[in-house]
Design a protein around this motif. Structure first.
Motif, PDB file in Angstrom:
ATOM      1  N   THR A 358       0.803  -1.257   0.085  1.00  0.00           N
ATOM      2  CA  THR A 358      -0.159   0.007  -0.492  1.00  0.00           C
ATOM      3  C   THR A 358       1.300   1.218   0.129  1.00  0.00           C
ATOM      4  O   THR A 358       2.140   0.917   0.407  1.00  0.00           O
ATOM      5  N   TYR A 359       0.141   2.125  -1.007  1.00  0.00           N
ATOM      6  CA  TYR A 359       1.525   3.632  -0.580  1.00  0.00           C
ATOM      7  C   TYR A 359      -0.053   4.783  -0.292  1.00  0.00           C
ATOM      8  O   TYR A 359      -0.464   4.916   0.383  1.00  0.00           O
ATOM      9  N   CYS A 360       0.876   5.394   0.094  1.00  0.00           N
ATOM     10  CA  CYS A 360       1.152   6.549   1.801  1.00  0.00           C
ATOM     11  C   CYS A 360       0.193   7.739   0.613  1.00  0.00           C
ATOM     12  O   CYS A 360      -0.019   7.988  -0.754  1.00  0.00           O
ATOM     13  N   ILE A 361       0.055   9.076   1.350  1.00  0.00           N
ATOM     14  CA  ILE A 361      -1.542  10.092   0.605  1.00  0.00           C
ATOM     15  C   ILE A 361      -0.302  10.574  -0.609  1.00  0.00           C
ATOM     16  O   ILE A 361      -0.792  11.498  -1.538  1.00  0.00           O
ATOM     17  N   ASP A 362       0.649  11.058  -0.225  1.00  0.00           N
ATOM     18  CA  ASP A 362       1.637  11.375  -1.316  1.00  0.00           C
ATOM     19  C   ASP A 362       2.802  11.075  -2.025  1.00  0.00           C
ATOM     20  O   ASP A 362       3.490  11.031  -2.527  1.00  0.00           O
ATOM     21  N   GLU A 363       2.080   9.580  -1.404  1.00  0.00           N
ATOM     22  CA  GLU A 363       3.208   8.762  -2.698  1.00  0.00           C
ATOM     23  C   GLU A 363       2.580   8.285  -3.986  1.00  0.00           C
ATOM     24  O   GLU A 363       2.812   6.962  -4.635  1.00  0.00           O
ATOM     25  N   LEU A 364       1.580   8.261  -4.711  1.00  0.00           N
ATOM     26  CA  LEU A 364       0.359   8.002  -5.749  1.00  0.00           C
ATOM     27  C   LEU A 364       1.244   8.905  -6.927  1.00  0.00           C
ATOM     28  O   LEU A 364       1.249   9.796  -6.884  1.00  0.00           O
ATOM     29  N   LYS A 365       1.192   8.295  -8.120  1.00  0.00           N
ATOM     30  CA  LYS A 365       0.992   9.148  -8.842  1.00  0.00           C
ATOM     31  C   LYS A 365      -0.398   9.064 -10.511  1.00  0.00           C
ATOM     32  O   LYS A 365      -1.552   8.273  -9.951  1.00  0.00           O
ATOM     33  N   VAL A 366       0.023  10.478 -10.614  1.00  0.00           N
ATOM     34  CA  VAL A 366      -0.674  10.860 -11.599  1.00  0.00           C
ATOM     35  C   VAL A 366      -1.271   9.863 -13.090  1.00  0.00           C
ATOM     36  O   VAL A 366      -0.280   9.425 -13.423  1.00  0.00           O
ATOM     37  N   GLY A 367      -2.375   9.847 -12.581  1.00  0.00           N
ATOM     38  CA  GLY A 367      -3.071   8.810 -13.650  1.00  0.00           C
ATOM     39  C   GLY A 367      -2.689   7.070 -13.887  1.00  0.00           C
ATOM     40  O   GLY A 367      -3.587   6.441 -14.004  1.00  0.00           O
ATOM     41  N   GLU A 368      -3.085   6.476 -12.588  1.00  0.00           N
ATOM     42  CA  GLU A 368      -3.056   5.430 -11.854  1.00  0.00           C
ATOM     43  C   GLU A 368      -4.072   5.626 -11.188  1.00  0.00           C
ATOM     44  O   GLU A 368      -4.632   6.705 -10.658  1.00  0.00           O
ATOM     45  N   LYS A 369      -4.308   4.207 -10.794  1.00  0.00           N
ATOM     46  CA  LYS A 369      -5.709   4.031 -10.462  1.00  0.00           C
ATOM     47  C   LYS A 369      -5.819   3.363  -9.238  1.00  0.00           C
ATOM     48  O   LYS A 369      -4.738   2.079  -9.031  1.00  0.00           O
ATOM     49  N   TYR A 381      -9.897  -0.284  10.985  1.00  0.00           N
ATOM     50  CA  TYR A 381      -8.885  -0.256  10.924  1.00  0.00           C
ATOM     51  C   TYR A 381      -7.941  -1.008   8.667  1.00  0.00           C
ATOM     52  O   TYR A 381      -8.574  -2.048   9.257  1.00  0.00           O
ATOM     53  N   ARG A 382      -7.660  -0.213   8.879  1.00  0.00           N
ATOM     54  CA  ARG A 382      -7.238  -1.005   7.147  1.00  0.00           C
ATOM     55  C   ARG A 382      -7.716  -2.087   6.409  1.00  0.00           C
ATOM     56  O   ARG A 382      -7.964  -2.707   6.412  1.00  0.00           O
ATOM     57  N   TYR A 383      -9.595  -0.727   6.078  1.00  0.00           N
ATOM     58  CA  TYR A 383     -10.085  -0.801   5.923  1.00  0.00           C
ATOM     59  C   TYR A 383     -10.506  -0.856   4.379  1.00  0.00           C
ATOM     60  O   TYR A 383     -10.694  -0.102   4.077  1.00  0.00           O
ATOM     61  N   ARG A 384     -10.893  -1.864   3.767  1.00  0.00           N
ATOM     62  CA  ARG A 384     -11.174  -1.574   1.918  1.00  0.00           C
ATOM     63  C   ARG A 384     -12.675  -1.354   2.049  1.00  0.00           C
ATOM     64  O   ARG A 384     -13.514  -1.792   2.636  1.00  0.00           O
ATOM     65  N   LEU A 385     -12.811   0.019   1.247  1.00  0.00           N
ATOM     66  CA  LEU A 385     -13.283   0.799   1.134  1.00  0.00           C
ATOM     67  C   LEU A 385     -14.611  -0.332   0.460  1.00  0.00           C
ATOM     68  O   LEU A 385     -15.522   0.319   0.102  1.00  0.00           O
ATOM     69  N   GLY A 386     -13.564  -0.626  -0.817  1.00  0.00           N
ATOM     70  CA  GLY A 386     -14.386  -1.002  -2.071  1.00  0.00           C
ATOM     71  C   GLY A 386     -14.147  -0.268  -3.298  1.00  0.00           C
ATOM     72  O   GLY A 386     -14.830  -0.353  -3.919  1.00  0.00           O
ATOM     73  N   ASP A 387     -14.079   1.421  -3.133  1.00  0.00           N
ATOM     74  CA  ASP A 387     -13.751   2.383  -4.952  1.00  0.00           C
ATOM     75  C   ASP A 387     -12.869   2.450  -5.260  1.00  0.00           C
ATOM     76  O   ASP A 387     -11.168   1.671  -4.109  1.00  0.00           O
ATOM     77  N   VAL A 388     -12.839   2.470  -6.053  1.00  0.00           N
ATOM     78  CA  VAL A 388     -11.205   2.354  -6.978  1.00  0.00           C
ATOM     79  C   VAL A 388     -11.280   4.385  -8.212  1.00  0.00           C
ATOM     80  O   VAL A 388     -12.786   4.297  -8.172  1.00  0.00           O
ATOM     81  N   VAL A 389     -10.236   4.909  -7.634  1.00  0.00           N
ATOM     82  CA  VAL A 389     -10.474   6.052  -7.995  1.00  0.00           C
ATOM     83  C   VAL A 389      -9.239   6.525  -8.740  1.00  0.00           C
ATOM     84  O   VAL A 389      -8.598   5.273  -8.888  1.00  0.00           O
ATOM     85  N   LYS A 390      -9.060   7.086  -9.778  1.00  0.00           N
ATOM     86  CA  LYS A 390      -7.322   7.601 -10.571  1.00  0.00           C
ATOM     87  C   LYS A 390      -7.753   8.830  -9.727  1.00  0.00           C
ATOM     88  O   LYS A 390      -8.051  10.246  -9.907  1.00  0.00           O
ATOM     89  N   VAL A 391      -5.970   8.583  -9.659  1.00  0.00           N
ATOM     90  CA  VAL A 391      -5.507   9.975  -9.334  1.00  0.00           C
ATOM     91  C   VAL A 391      -5.074  10.965 -10.632  1.00  0.00           C
ATOM     92  O   VAL A 391      -4.251  10.582 -11.870  1.00  0.00           O
ATOM     93  N   VAL A 392      -5.566  12.307 -10.706  1.00  0.00           N
ATOM     94  CA  VAL A 392      -5.913  13.370 -12.435  1.00  0.00           C
ATOM     95  C   VAL A 392      -5.125  14.519 -11.941  1.00  0.00           C
ATOM     96  O   VAL A 392      -4.425  14.917 -13.486  1.00  0.00           O
TER      97      VAL A 392
END
Length: 547
Positions: A358-369, A381-392
């Motif tokens: 898993t990656y933290c809030i500042d470690e995400l790549k633009v364009g990745e899902k 705690y460490r709960y899978r919300l079930g949502d998929v998002v894309k960093v734009v």
């Protein structure tokens, strides 16, 4: 509220500049606060000194991991997942499966409420200040308490709990009296929301949790135009409305005869309902409601009534957490809020691994899902919300994301992974091709034949000749192959058959909504499931109403 929102905006900008620091601070506040809880002792929260140690010591979870703990909490047991008392248990809409019960504490509610109550309004003002008129809004929400736990704690929707907490200020910001928000009958509540909103010619905005709620209200406006005019003229609620006598008495005290306003509205109704909102509320400047992704099919129908008043999709939230807020009216994207929960993100391509990185809030790549993982003040705690998002993009140092789909709201018969976004895109193009007016839809995986296929249940405003259905099926199938290349490959090699369409009668999806309400779903949280596998009652309604 706008001034207070400015103060929240300054903090928000500060937090997003320091997103990693603020978000780690949230994690350790949660761990320290709950170290003496049953869950905290099991995973030795006291010993955790870093994010890496947290990831090593505590497993990734889903809702099933919490059911036994929540059952204890429902009986009134303390210090189970958290040390704080539970204010209420929020129940989810149940769109993607069984309804979940999510503990909500004063702290977990308050960390998000300042954004919902103040910053949303501030961002709307920032975008529309040249048109702003400081009027009230029509808020399509309810505060219906569904039931109580064995331990005496309310069980309701998160929206209900949130509204109940701010009921003192509701008359200053919304047109509907508090009593309207307590009405259980969906149609009666919508009618009364509209009645009191029509009294206010200076209405600034219309707000609903989802854009489908707004559309339901606008259809109610058209269907009940004559009665609404009559009630405004007389200054009393008609006897046909399904409300109890005490509620009727209280609400009638809020009304007085207004023949002038009735005449104005009646004249505009007589001209038809295209663009009606701009005509009856000339100062209306925006709609505030979650749209985009699978909700965007409703936008065109809402625009018909509003004359294309801007739709502002203000926030990305769930019963479990307030996650993102949208600074823009012209775009549907959300800035991750660093101080509401602790976040981890799993790259989608790794989400099926047994122990994914898993990656933290500042470690995400633009364009990745990514799939979102949260740790909340309310005991997940460490709960899978079930949502998929894309960093734009990034807003300061916090990710800007687009919501894509719910993981278990995908059709996946032979690993083709057809998402809500694929369904929406292909349906929109097909409907446009045939110049049709789609009311709503859902889908089903059909393994009764070989190879398997998708079944679409579609409701239209117009009658569809049977001779036309095959052409619509073929077009929709081709569009879906373009939208999801994997689906196209499996169609070409005969691993999947051509999809099938079932046209359902008018108001079928309204029947489904009423059924969901009868099962305890809040009127303001209703979402039509896009995949109905394992939802036999909904499938029965669809099949009973198929033409």
């Amino acid at each position: 509220m706008i001034s207070a929102g400015g103060l929240v905006e300054k903090k928000f900008n500060k937090y997003t500049l320091n997103s990693r620091y603020i978000n780690e601070e949230v994690l350790f506040k949660i761990l320290n606060k709950n170290s003496t809880s049953k869950y905290g002792e099991k995973y030795n929260f006291n010993s955790i000194k870093s994010v890496d140690e947290y990831k090593s010591n505590v497993p990734i979870t889903d809702y099933l991991d919490y059911e036994l703990y929540i059952n204890e909490m429902l009986k009134g047991e303390k210090n189970i997942l958290i040390t704080d008392d539970v204010e209420f248990f929020g129940h989810t809409s149940g769109t993607t499966g069984k309804q979940k019960l999510v503990p909500v504490t004063k702290k977990s509610r308050e960390v998000g409420s300042k954004y919902m109550a103040l910053l949303i309004e501030r961002f709307a003002y920032n975008n529309l200040k040249n048109k702003w008129n400081y009027g009230r809004g029509l808020m399509l929400a309810d505060t219906v308490m569904t039931t109580y736990s064995e331990g005496g704690v309310p069980i309701c929707s998160a929206t209900s709990g949130g509204m109940d907490a701010i009921k003192v200020i509701l008359p200053k910001i919304y047109t509907s009296p508090y009593e309207v928000m307590k009405i259980k009958d969906k149609n009666a509540a919508l009618y009364l929301h509209l009645l009191f909103a029509l009294e206010d010619k200076n209405l600034t905005y219309i707000s609903g949790v989802f854009i489908s709620n707004v559309l339901d209200a606008l259809r109610t406006l058209e269907d009940n135009a004559e009665l609404l005019v009559r009630d405004i003229r007389r200054g009393s609620i008609n006897r046909n409305l399904n409300i109890d006598g005490e509620t009727r008495k209280k609400l009638n005290k809020c009304l007085k005869p207004n023949a002038g306003r009735a005449d104005e509205i009646e004249l505009e109704f007589s001209k038809g309902f295209e663009g009606i909102c701009r005509r009856i509320w000339p100062k209306l400047i925006y709609i505030a409601s979650v749209t985009g992704a699978n909700f965007s099919i409703y936008d065109d129908m809402v625009n018909y009534y509003t004359g294309s008043v801007p739709i502002y999709s203000p926030a990305y939230a769930s019963t479990e957490a307030m996650i993102g807020i949208n600074p823009y009216i012209s775009k549907i994207r959300y800035v991750i809020i660093p101080d509401t929960v602790f976040y981890e993100f799993i790259p989608v391509k790794e989400s099926n691994k047994e122990n994914p990185q898993t990656y933290c809030i500042d470690e995400l790549k633009v364009g990745e899902k990514y799939e979102i993982i949260i740790t909340s003040y309310a005991g997940f705690y460490r709960y899978r919300l079930g949502d998929v998002v894309k960093v734009v993009d990034y807003y300061n140092n916090s990710p800007e994301i687009e919501f894509l789909y719910r993981k278990n709201q995908a059709l996946n018969m032979v690993s083709e992974k057809t998402t809500e976004d694929h369904l929406r895109e292909s349906l929109s193009k097909t409907v446009k091709e045939f110049n049709l007016s789609l009311v709503d839809y859902t889908t089903l995986e059909d393994n009764r034949i070989t190879p398997g296929r998708y079944v679409f249940y579609l409701e239209f405003n117009e009658e569809i000749p049977k001779s036309k259905i095959k052409f619509i099926e073929n077009t929709l199938d081709k569009e879906l192959q373009k939208a999801n290349l994997a689906y196209g490959r499996f169609r070409k090699n005969n691993r999947l058959a051509c999809l099938s369409i079932n046209i359902v009668r008018r108001n079928t999806f309204d029947i489904i909504k009423r059924y969901l309400i009868s099962k305890g779903v809040s009127k303001s949280q209703i979402k039509i499931p896009r995949v109905i596998t394992n939802k036999k009652d909904i499938l029965n309604i669809l099949n009973d109403n198929s033409k």
